[in-house]
Design an enzyme around this catalytic site. Structure first.
Site, PDB file in Angstrom:
ATOM      1  N   ARG A 238       0.861  -1.182   0.000  1.00 49.64           N
ATOM      2  CA  ARG A 238       0.000   0.000   0.000  1.00 49.64           C
ATOM      3  C   ARG A 238       0.898   1.233   0.000  1.00 49.64           C
ATOM      4  O   ARG A 238       1.932   1.256   0.677  1.00 49.64           O
ATOM      5  CB  ARG A 238      -0.899   0.035   1.249  1.00 49.64           C
ATOM      6  CG  ARG A 238      -2.049  -0.965   1.220  1.00 49.64           C
ATOM      7  CD  ARG A 238      -3.092  -0.618   0.158  1.00 49.64           C
ATOM      8  NE  ARG A 238      -4.205  -1.550   0.117  1.00 49.64           N
ATOM      9  CZ  ARG A 238      -4.263  -2.639  -0.654  1.00 49.64           C
ATOM     10  NH1 ARG A 238      -3.272  -2.954  -1.461  1.00 49.64           N
ATOM     11  NH2 ARG A 238      -5.323  -3.420  -0.641  1.00 49.64           N
ATOM     12  N   GLU A 267      -4.247   7.347  -4.902  1.00 49.12           N
ATOM     13  CA  GLU A 267      -4.546   6.587  -6.128  1.00 49.12           C
ATOM     14  C   GLU A 267      -5.899   6.991  -6.682  1.00 49.12           C
ATOM     15  O   GLU A 267      -6.844   7.118  -5.896  1.00 49.12           O
ATOM     16  CB  GLU A 267      -4.526   5.085  -5.817  1.00 49.12           C
ATOM     17  CG  GLU A 267      -3.137   4.606  -5.448  1.00 49.12           C
ATOM     18  CD  GLU A 267      -3.055   3.105  -5.186  1.00 49.12           C
ATOM     19  OE1 GLU A 267      -4.014   2.377  -5.470  1.00 49.12           O
ATOM     20  OE2 GLU A 267      -2.007   2.669  -4.690  1.00 49.12           O
ATOM     21  N   HIS A 286      -1.405   0.074  -9.836  1.00 47.57           N
ATOM     22  CA  HIS A 286      -1.966  -0.877  -8.855  1.00 47.57           C
ATOM     23  C   HIS A 286      -2.585  -2.100  -9.559  1.00 47.57           C
ATOM     24  O   HIS A 286      -3.795  -2.301  -9.527  1.00 47.57           O
ATOM     25  CB  HIS A 286      -3.004  -0.191  -7.945  1.00 47.57           C
ATOM     26  CG  HIS A 286      -3.219  -0.947  -6.664  1.00 47.57           C
ATOM     27  ND1 HIS A 286      -3.555  -0.352  -5.483  1.00 47.57           N
ATOM     28  CD2 HIS A 286      -3.151  -2.276  -6.372  1.00 47.57           C
ATOM     29  CE1 HIS A 286      -3.684  -1.264  -4.529  1.00 47.57           C
ATOM     30  NE2 HIS A 286      -3.438  -2.454  -5.056  1.00 47.57           N
TER      31      HIS A 286
END
Ligand code: DGY
Length: 324
Positions: A238, A267, A286
């Site tokens: 993360r 994000e 991601h």
């Protein structure tokens, strides 16, 4: 008897939707954009379960969704859960471990190889018409095989990375974890290492720790300063586990060789983020688990967690902090 009402916030395969439909009366989000907070709150007023990923589950939502009994994440990470509030509201939280381990480990290895041998950077160099024989020496990278990798967070994905490193690339594998994993040490010949020592000794540092309040900015200025100037830093856990300002400084000053990232503090990443301007970092959107079969398996695991919970049974993947 009426079926329990649940809400599906994201697109999932038809067979997974049909499975949920066998046991639940479901409604689903069909908008092109991600569901808005207001819409979600509105939809959850009469629902007992919800299937989602990355949407914040906090006091406001839980106070609002009075009938909610389960939040089923379609992800292994669950930093979107406010654990204390979920306990207080008696709401179960589940995740999707195991089915994505090898997929994420493959991507991490992709980042390792691509950073070490500058694959995406040099692909761009060729495509932009810059290839000149006299550049030969400027195209050097570093070896992955027989180097040292330090894995921070030896969970299932960490183990899958360790296996690739040890068996595929003859690497020396160091790891740091809250608890020692003697079984993995025996199975793979990996070595437990003090956190600072791992940062100092590793050629490749892979951060795999989940995001909690204890791991926020776990890798900060001090930690980057301990790394070798030839080190490659990989983060696929993360974004907030790393202080991005410290990472940017390390990359700008060449205090580390390269970074390979799949995750960011914000994000999608802000288009002004300096990381996007630096040549010595790979920036992926991601995509750790982004393979059709894996995402479909994750959706089915999440659906099974959801259904079990709304039927009053114990789902298999309650997150550890909410068990018992
Ligand atoms: C997860 O499942 O938490 C991953 O980050 C998804 O790619």
């Amino acid at each position: 008897m009426a079926k329990p009402k649940v809400y599906i916030t994201k697109e999932i395969p038809k067979e997974v939707e049909d499975y949920i439909g066998q046991f639940c009366d479901y409604e689903k989000w069909s908008g092109k954009e991600k569901i808005s907070r207001e819409e979600l709150l509105d939809k959850l007023v009469d629902k007992e379960g919800v299937l989602l990923s990355a949407l914040k589950i906090d006091k406001e939502l839980l106070d609002h969704a009075k009938k909610l009994r389960v939040v089923s994440n379609v992800s292994v990470g669950y930093n979107n859960f406010d654990i204390e509030e979920m306990k207080a509201h008696n709401v179960i939280g589940t995740n999707t471990p195991e089915v994505l381990d090898n997929t994420v480990a493959d991507l991490i290895f992709g980042l390792i190889l691509s950073s070490a041998r500058r694959i995406s950077e040099l692909d761009k160099y060729v495509k932009e018409g810059n290839w000149k024989p006299e550049d030969e020496k400027n195209l050097f990278g570093v070896d992955v095989h027989h180097s040292t990798i330090g894995i921070i967070g030896m969970g299932r994905i960490g183990e899958a990375v360790a296996k690739r490193a040890k068996l595929g690339f003859d690497m020396e594998v160091l790891y740091y974890n809250r608890n020692r994993k003697h079984d993995i040490e025996n199975r793979l010949g990996v070595e437990y290492c003090d956190f600072e020592m791992l940062l100092q000794k590793s050629d490749f540092i892979v951060l795999m720790t989940p995001l909690t309040k204890d791991t926020y900015h776990y890798i900060d200025f001090e930690e980057f300063n301990m790394m070798k100037t030839t080190a490659v830093f990989i983060n696929a856990s993360r974004g907030e586990t790393v202080n991005e300002k410290a990472l940017i400084e390390a990359l700008q000053n060449n205090n580390i060789f390269r970074a390979g990232l799949d995750v960011y503090e914000l994000e999608p990443i802000d288009s002004q983020n300096l990381l996007l301007k630096l040549p010595n970092v790979i920036t992926l959107p991601h995509i750790g688990s982004a393979v059709e079969k894996t995402r479909s398996d994750m959706a089915m695991v999440a659906a099974k967690n959801l259904v079990k919970a709304v039927l009053g049974e114990t789902p298999p993947n309650i997150v550890p902090e909410l068990k018992g």
